[in-house]
Design a protein around this motif. Structure first.
Motif, mmCIF file in Angstrom:
data_model
loop_
_atom_site.group_PDB
_atom_site.id
_atom_site.type_symbol
_atom_site.label_atom_id
_atom_site.label_comp_id
_atom_site.label_asym_id
_atom_site.label_seq_id
_atom_site.Cartn_x
_atom_site.Cartn_y
_atom_site.Cartn_z
ATOM 1 N N HIS A 29 0.828 -1.203 0.000
ATOM 2 C CA HIS A 29 0.000 0.000 0.000
ATOM 3 C C HIS A 29 0.867 1.260 0.000
ATOM 4 N N LYS A 30 1.905 1.281 0.804
ATOM 5 C CA LYS A 30 2.786 2.454 0.859
ATOM 6 C C LYS A 30 3.541 2.651 -0.444
ATOM 7 N N ILE A 33 1.084 4.101 -2.952
ATOM 8 C CA ILE A 33 0.835 5.525 -2.707
ATOM 9 C C ILE A 33 1.972 6.356 -3.306
ATOM 10 N N ASP A 34 3.209 5.913 -3.120
ATOM 11 C CA ASP A 34 4.353 6.624 -3.707
ATOM 12 C C ASP A 34 4.284 6.622 -5.228
ATOM 13 N N SER A 147 11.456 2.953 -2.673
ATOM 14 C CA SER A 147 10.348 2.946 -1.727
ATOM 15 C C SER A 147 10.230 1.582 -1.045
ATOM 16 N N GLN A 151 10.701 0.905 2.928
ATOM 17 C CA GLN A 151 9.669 0.276 3.741
ATOM 18 C C GLN A 151 10.183 -0.995 4.413
#
Length: 155
Positions: A29-30, A33-34, A147, A151
């Protein structure tokens, strides 16, 4: 380009396979989003994934008031379509989707592939130039890789 994408997918899949499903979903998900943020910034800059500028819009007659000033100005191209409401993210433990869904997908598809669309009020059909809204550039690959690594460090 397709081989690079498969290599990135295999590399990320091996890293993510070591995590629990909940952690995998959160990281996906992160990363999504990026990726959405970078796509929206590129659309705002009116550039395709390869860095080329979008074809200009057709000039329309401007509406002038009594003192000669223009009453209405054109809004920025794709101003609303690039918002998080329309450029949506769908994630699961196995995949990431960033794209347009619903009626916005039809508008985006017409511009992405330069298709013809019927205009309202029974006017002639309008052919739109190709303006690639979504795509995976080299910068996006690097961004996804960075990313994902970021993470993974925080988990």
């Amino acid at each position: 380009m397709s081989d690079d994408l498969h290599a990135l997918e295999a590399w990320a899949g091996a890293l993510l396979a070591k995590l629990q499903p909940a952690q995998r979903r959160a990281i996906n998900h992160k990363v999504a989003i990026d990726l959405r943020r970078s796509q929206a910034q590129r659309i705002k800059a009116q550039q395709g994934p390869d860095g080329t500028a979008y074809p200009a819009r057709k000039r329309r007659k401007e509406f002038k008031g009594k003192n000669g000033r223009i009453k209405r100005q054109k809004p920025a191209m794709f101003a609303k379509i690039r918002t998080a409401k329309h450029l949506t993210v769908k994630t699961s433990g196995d995949q990431i989707e960033v794209g347009f869904f619903g009626w916005v997908a039809r508008v985006a598809r017409v511009h992405q592939f330069g298709q013809q669309e019927n205009t309202p009020k029974k006017r002639a059909a309008c052919k739109y130039p190709e303006r690639p809204l979504l795509g995976f550039s080299e910068l996006d690959r690097i961004s996804v890789r960075e990313s994902l690594l970021h993470q993974m460090e925080h988990k």
